[in-house]
Write a protein that holds these residues in place. Sequence first.
Motif, PDB file in Angstrom:
ATOM      1  N   GLN A   1      -7.186  -1.447   3.189  1.00 45.28           N
ATOM      2  CA  GLN A   1      -8.162  -2.010   2.197  1.00 45.28           C
ATOM      3  C   GLN A   1      -9.176  -1.272   2.692  1.00 45.28           C
ATOM      4  O   GLN A   1      -9.544  -0.271   0.646  1.00 45.28           O
ATOM      5  CB  GLN A   1      -8.003  -3.630   1.694  1.00 45.28           C
ATOM      6  CG  GLN A   1      -7.199  -4.667   1.604  1.00 45.28           C
ATOM      7  CD  GLN A   1      -7.562  -5.689   1.650  1.00 45.28           C
ATOM      8  OE1 GLN A   1      -8.192  -6.451   1.628  1.00 45.28           O
ATOM      9  NE2 GLN A   1      -6.718  -6.645   0.031  1.00 45.28           N
TER      10      GLN A   1
ATOM     11  N   PHE B   1       0.667  -1.311  -0.287  1.00 44.72           N
ATOM     12  CA  PHE B   1      -0.149   0.074   0.099  1.00 44.72           C
ATOM     13  C   PHE B   1       1.125   1.667   0.020  1.00 44.72           C
ATOM     14  O   PHE B   1       1.175   2.180   1.124  1.00 44.72           O
ATOM     15  CB  PHE B   1      -0.610  -0.086   1.139  1.00 44.72           C
ATOM     16  CG  PHE B   1      -1.897  -1.071   1.259  1.00 44.72           C
ATOM     17  CD1 PHE B   1      -2.916  -1.167   0.835  1.00 44.72           C
ATOM     18  CD2 PHE B   1      -1.585  -2.232   1.743  1.00 44.72           C
ATOM     19  CE1 PHE B   1      -3.851  -2.635   0.539  1.00 44.72           C
ATOM     20  CE2 PHE B   1      -2.684  -2.904   2.176  1.00 44.72           C
ATOM     21  CZ  PHE B   1      -4.114  -3.307   0.859  1.00 44.72           C
TER      22      PHE B   1
ATOM     23  N   LYS C   1      -3.922  -5.853   6.817  1.00 45.36           N
ATOM     24  CA  LYS C   1      -4.846  -5.823   5.649  1.00 45.36           C
ATOM     25  C   LYS C   1      -5.865  -5.164   5.846  1.00 45.36           C
ATOM     26  O   LYS C   1      -6.263  -4.471   4.417  1.00 45.36           O
ATOM     27  CB  LYS C   1      -4.234  -6.494   4.686  1.00 45.36           C
ATOM     28  CG  LYS C   1      -4.206  -7.082   3.489  1.00 45.36           C
ATOM     29  CD  LYS C   1      -3.662  -8.372   3.224  1.00 45.36           C
ATOM     30  CE  LYS C   1      -3.869  -8.973   3.307  1.00 45.36           C
ATOM     31  NZ  LYS C   1      -3.668 -10.476   2.405  1.00 45.36           N
TER      32      LYS C   1
ATOM     33  N   ALA D   1      -8.392   2.290   1.973  1.00 49.27           N
ATOM     34  CA  ALA D   1      -7.613   2.455  -0.359  1.00 49.27           C
ATOM     35  C   ALA D   1      -8.274   2.961  -0.862  1.00 49.27           C
ATOM     36  O   ALA D   1     -10.053   2.775  -0.785  1.00 49.27           O
ATOM     37  CB  ALA D   1      -6.647   1.501  -0.681  1.00 49.27           C
TER      38      ALA D   1
END
Length: 56
Positions: free
Chosen positions: A53, A12, A49, A56
């Motif tokens: 996610q 990321f 994670k 993002a």
Amino acid sequence: MDQVAERLATRFPAIDAEAISTIVREAYAAFADAHVRDFIPVLVEREAKTRLQTAA
């Protein structure tokens, strides 16, 4: 946990490394009382994670 943060920072790149480290520390803290410690890095990485996610 540093290695987890580094792997996630690579995955990321648009997210600040300090923010990733904070998320990893928070995920790690959630497992502080776990009796079985062998899988904590995997679980922390999975949780972080998922949070990244979503962000993002």
